[in-house]
Each structure stands twice: as structure tokens, then as C-alpha cells.
Design an enzyme around this catalytic site. Structure first.
Site, PDB file in Angstrom:
ATOM      1  N   LEU A  30       0.466  -1.401  -0.319  1.00 41.66           N
ATOM      2  CA  LEU A  30       0.116  -0.174  -0.190  1.00 41.66           C
ATOM      3  C   LEU A  30       0.828   1.041   0.213  1.00 41.66           C
ATOM      4  CD1 LEU A  30      -2.755  -1.000   2.903  1.00 41.66           C
ATOM      5  CD2 LEU A  30      -2.826  -1.217  -0.369  1.00 41.66           C
TER       6      LEU A  30
ATOM      7  N   TYR B  88      14.086   4.012 -13.958  1.00 41.93           N
ATOM      8  CA  TYR B  88      12.994   3.274 -13.953  1.00 41.93           C
ATOM      9  C   TYR B  88      12.979   1.727 -14.564  1.00 41.93           C
ATOM     10  CZ  TYR B  88       7.979   1.256 -15.414  1.00 41.93           C
ATOM     11  OH  TYR B  88       7.113   0.416 -15.363  1.00 41.93           O
TER      12      TYR B  88
END
Length: 326
Positions: free
Chosen positions: A38, A142
Site C-alpha cells: 500500500l 525505472y
């Protein structure tokens, strides 16, 4: 109640794409466990009917056992700008976490994996549409971490018989039921333009209008998140022991920044002021995927390629998230 067909672990299943895929798995009759810390996902995004575990993929061995038929792996840090500013976070989470997940799968005897990869592995392509055989030269951490995980999966398949499919997708958009896009901070074009329509932003910045494209703005390949989810279910069926299959996912055609803005105006009926801005470094004029491999190997054909439909679904979700929407 009928017995679930199969049981799957969905890492990152509280996020945008992961939650839609989890919902599709449930609708197909499978049992689903969502593992998410989360950090960027939302507890309310986990579909009803899925078991939820709040935890990190680095600790997947605590929960993964032989009862699972496979893993769909979405858990990752995914902001390009953040990856440039904080690369170590991306190597630790994306690569280190994936390495731990592969080890947990090996120990548990879970031998099927579908990995959420990215077109960022290609960097700035020499030609379009991009195919899986094109050179991989990511221009940011990334993309580099996602490519590193792809290499890890290739080795795992060859050495240990993993059945794996990596899906490299481009610009995911739209919504599916109660699952939609709500990144913080937001960096994707369609939700940003919708924020202008909602009055949450004054204008949308157009980074360069002198590209060699029909209207001078960048062209990108947008894919509906529901089409994307269907590809993941097909990938589970196509996964073959000892093989790492890599497939691009896209519509094969692109829409310009200005086309997206105009479509948002038409769908919402609201003005969308534009602000001219300089080109961003490293922004190719056109990024479009060839999805021929996905068609041939997965039997996948996107059915929601219309930009108006994609924007309409995204607008419906955005208004649901905004109680005072105009």
C-alpha cells in the site's frame, strides 16, 4: 459455490493495473490473493472477493506455497522522474524484490509467472512500431530495473523450468468498474487533462509542438486497461515451462497529445486550456508498439482501441472519485 479454477497471487494488486487484472481473474472463476504494501496502492482498490495481504514482495516466502498455480507480478516503483532522483530505491525494490519473489516461487514449487514489464526497456527507439527484437537501451533507472528483471526471468526459465511471460506495455488508460487511475503524483497525460476538466488544474502543459508529426505534438500508443487485463489472463494460458516469452502490448496506432486534449474536451464538455512548454529531453516524437507477437502467441486482440471510449471510461472514474465534479 463452484470450486475456483485456479489460485493466483497478484503482487501489487491494490494498484491501477494490478487491481483490474485481479478483478478479471475473479470474474474468470479463479481464487485471488493480493499482496501489496500500500505504498502506492489503495486498500479500497482490492477487488471484493480477493484475499488481501498487506506486505512486501521481499517477504513473499511468508505466504507463497504450493497451493498457488501462478503469480502475476505488478509490484514495483514506476515513476520515471523519481527513478532518476532516487535510483537506489528502484534497484532495491524492483530488482531486489523481484529476486526475492523468484526465490520464493522456486522454493514453493510455483512455476508460472506473468510479469508487468514496460516499453521503457527500449529507451528511444530507432524505428516504429517497436518490436520485441528491437534493441533495449533504457534511458532511466525505472526502465533499467524492469529490463534487469526481464533478464533475471530469462535465466530462471532456462535454469529452473519457469514458465514466464513478460508483457511490455506503453500508455495504459481508461478504467474498469470501480478500478481506475489515481497516481500521486500523477504523471500520465489522460488523467492530467481530466484534472483540468475537473477544475483541479488551471491548464495542461504541451511539451513541444514542433515534432515531425501531423499536428506537431508527440504521438503515443494508448491501451485500455481492460484490454491489458485480458492479455494477462491469456498469458497465463500461453506460459510454457522453460520459456520466457516477451510480448509488447499496444493498439499499433497512436494518438497525439493534441488529439487527447481535444477528445477530453469533446467527452467532458469542459474547456481545457493549454500552456506551451519546451520539449522535454528524451521525448521521442512517436512511440507505437507492434503487438504482432501478442496476437500470434497469446491470441490477443484489443477491442477497446477507440480513444473516445478510453477517455470516456477514465472520465467516468474521475468523476466518481470527485464528489463535487462539474
Amino acid at each position: 459455490m463452484s470450486k475456483p479454477q485456479k489460485k493466483y497471487l497478484v503482487t501489487g494488486g491494490a494498484g491501477y493495473v494490478g487491481s483490474v487484472v485481479a478483478q478479471h481473474l475473479l470474474e474468470a472463476g479463479h481464487a485471488v490473493t493480493v499482496l501489496d504494501d500500500l505504498s502506492t496502492g489503495f486498500r479500497e482498490g482490492v477487488p471484493a472477493g480477493a484475499e488481501f495481504i498487506e506486505g512486501r514482495i521481499q517477504d513473499a516466502a511468508k505466504w507463497l506455497d504450493a497451493s498457488y498455480d501462478g503469480v502475476l507480478h505488478f509490484a514495483a516503483c514506476s515513476q520515471v522522474g523519481e527513478s532518476v532522483a532516487d535510483p537506489e530505491k528502484y534497484w532495491v525494490n524492483n530488482v531486489g524484490g523481484s529476486l526475492a519473489l523468484l526465490a520464493a516461487m522456486r522454493d514453493a514449487g510455483v512455476r508460472t509467472l506473468v510479469f508487468s514489464s514496460t516499453a521503457a526497456t527500449y529507451g528511444e527507439p530507432a524505428t516504429t512500431p517497436i518490436t520485441e527484437s528491437d534493441a533495449t537501451a533504457p534511458t532511466n533507472p525505472y526502465g533499467a530495473t524492469k529490463l534487469a528483471v526481464d533478464h533475471m526471468i530469462t535465466g530462471e526459465a532456462a535454469a529452473h523450468g519457469l514458465a514466464a511471460v513478460s508483457l511490455r506495455y506503453f500508455n495504459v488508460a481508461g478504467a474498469y468498474g470501480s478500478c481506475g487511475e489515481r497516481h500521486d503524483p500523477e504523471s500520465h497525460l489522460i488523467p492530467l487533462v481530466l484534472q483540468v476538466a475537473l477544475g483541479r488544474r488551471e491548464s495542461i502543459s504541451v511539451y513541444g509542438d514542433d515534432y515531425p508529426t501531423p499536428d506537431g505534438t508527440c504521438v503515443r500508443d494508448y491501451i485500455h486497461v481492460a484490454d491489458l487485463a485480458e492479455a494477462h489472463l491469456l498469458a497465463l494460458d500461453a506460459a510454457t515451462a522453460g520459456e520466457h516469452l516477451i510480448c509488447n502490448l499496444g493498439n499499433g496506432n497512436g494518438f497525439s497529445v493534441r488529439e487527447v486534449i481535444e477528445t477530453v474536451r469533446e467527452v467532458t464538455g469542459h474547456p481545457v486550456p493549454e500552456t506551451a512548454a519546451p520539449r522535454r529531453a528524451g521525448d521521442p516524437a512517436v512511440l507505437v508498439a507492434s503487438a504482432a507477437t501478442a496476437r500470434e502467441r497469446l491470441g490477443w486482440t484489443p477491442s477497446r482501441a477507440d480513444l473516445t471510449g478510453i477517455v470516456t471510461d477514465a472520465w467516468t472514474f474521475a468523476r466518481r472519485e470527485e464528489p463535487t465534479a462539474p
